[in-house]
Write an enzyme that holds these catalytic residues in place. Sequence first.
Site, PDB file in Angstrom:
ATOM      1  N   ARG A   7       0.863  -1.175   0.000  1.00 53.88           N
ATOM      2  CA  ARG A   7       0.000   0.000   0.000  1.00 53.88           C
ATOM      3  C   ARG A   7       0.902   1.229   0.000  1.00 53.88           C
ATOM      4  O   ARG A   7       1.431   1.620   1.025  1.00 53.88           O
ATOM      5  CB  ARG A   7      -0.920   0.013   1.232  1.00 53.88           C
ATOM      6  CG  ARG A   7      -1.890   1.187   1.236  1.00 53.88           C
ATOM      7  CD  ARG A   7      -2.928   1.034   2.312  1.00 53.88           C
ATOM      8  NE  ARG A   7      -2.377   1.234   3.655  1.00 53.88           N
ATOM      9  CZ  ARG A   7      -3.061   0.996   4.773  1.00 53.88           C
ATOM     10  NH1 ARG A   7      -4.288   0.505   4.714  1.00 53.88           N
ATOM     11  NH2 ARG A   7      -2.504   1.205   5.950  1.00 53.88           N
ATOM     12  N   SER A  24     -12.214  -3.018   2.031  1.00 55.57           N
ATOM     13  CA  SER A  24     -12.262  -2.523   3.397  1.00 55.57           C
ATOM     14  C   SER A  24     -13.699  -2.217   3.791  1.00 55.57           C
ATOM     15  O   SER A  24     -14.449  -1.623   3.008  1.00 55.57           O
ATOM     16  CB  SER A  24     -11.419  -1.247   3.535  1.00 55.57           C
ATOM     17  OG  SER A  24     -10.051  -1.512   3.324  1.00 55.57           O
ATOM     18  N   LYS A  54      -4.960   5.056   9.532  1.00 53.01           N
ATOM     19  CA  LYS A  54      -6.312   5.331   9.046  1.00 53.01           C
ATOM     20  C   LYS A  54      -6.851   6.610   9.692  1.00 53.01           C
ATOM     21  O   LYS A  54      -7.840   6.594  10.413  1.00 53.01           O
ATOM     22  CB  LYS A  54      -7.245   4.152   9.357  1.00 53.01           C
ATOM     23  CG  LYS A  54      -7.081   2.972   8.425  1.00 53.01           C
ATOM     24  CD  LYS A  54      -7.602   3.282   7.041  1.00 53.01           C
ATOM     25  CE  LYS A  54      -7.556   2.058   6.136  1.00 53.01           C
ATOM     26  NZ  LYS A  54      -8.038   2.367   4.761  1.00 53.01           N
TER      27      LYS A  54
END
Length: 243
Positions: free
Chosen positions: A46, A115, A142
């Site tokens: 990522r 997600s 996040k």
Amino acid sequence: MLAHFGAMTRRERLARACLYLIGDSVTLERVLDDALAGGVDVVQMRDKERSRSRLRANALALGARCREAGALFIVNDDPLFASEVEADGVHLGQDDVSVATARAVIGQERLVGLSTHSEAQIGQAAGVDYIGVGPVWATPTKPGYPPVGLDLVRYAAAHARVPFFAIGGINPANAASVFAAGARRIAVVRAIGEAAEPLAAASALREAAGVVNAYKAKEQACARARRAATGAGAGASTRDGAR
């Protein structure tokens, strides 16, 4: 090990997976070998800061190392890039391209993950091979996402139709509570990527997952035996195996 995993499909390997590592290309380059040696089953690159053209060589190299170890290699957001670098799949956020679009690009053989952050999103996750559920606890990876706590993990354990990975602030010190809430799989970023000893961190997380999954497998075997003894085995649900 290569021959063993080579005979299995990606979805079969996913079903057996319990430890998922996420990191940018620099972090993965540094910790990947230790993480794989410690028992990581799935690796997701990522990396939102670098261009896809700059990441191509990284992805190809990281993917090759994962294949050699028998681990699945996933890339973030971009199904076309996933196909170009021969990744095992793509992981999508709620604001990325649709699942249908991703599937059309990468085909039926590769994996699509999604997600999820709420009960509604878990229920609406159609056409995917697995979901992430979280963030369980607040995490700087996040920002802007409020923690969902263990209640959403419990909900996913009861209702998810595909394998799910609990994610968000999970580490060796608190992983047991996530498994106690019903998870069989976890995903981590900092717990391995920022660990002083990535091999030890991965091994501890893998051990925690292995203990609880062995216990659950024994529970399920006993339940099947009881159903068979009472003639109720034919209608048994298969959802436990998916979770």
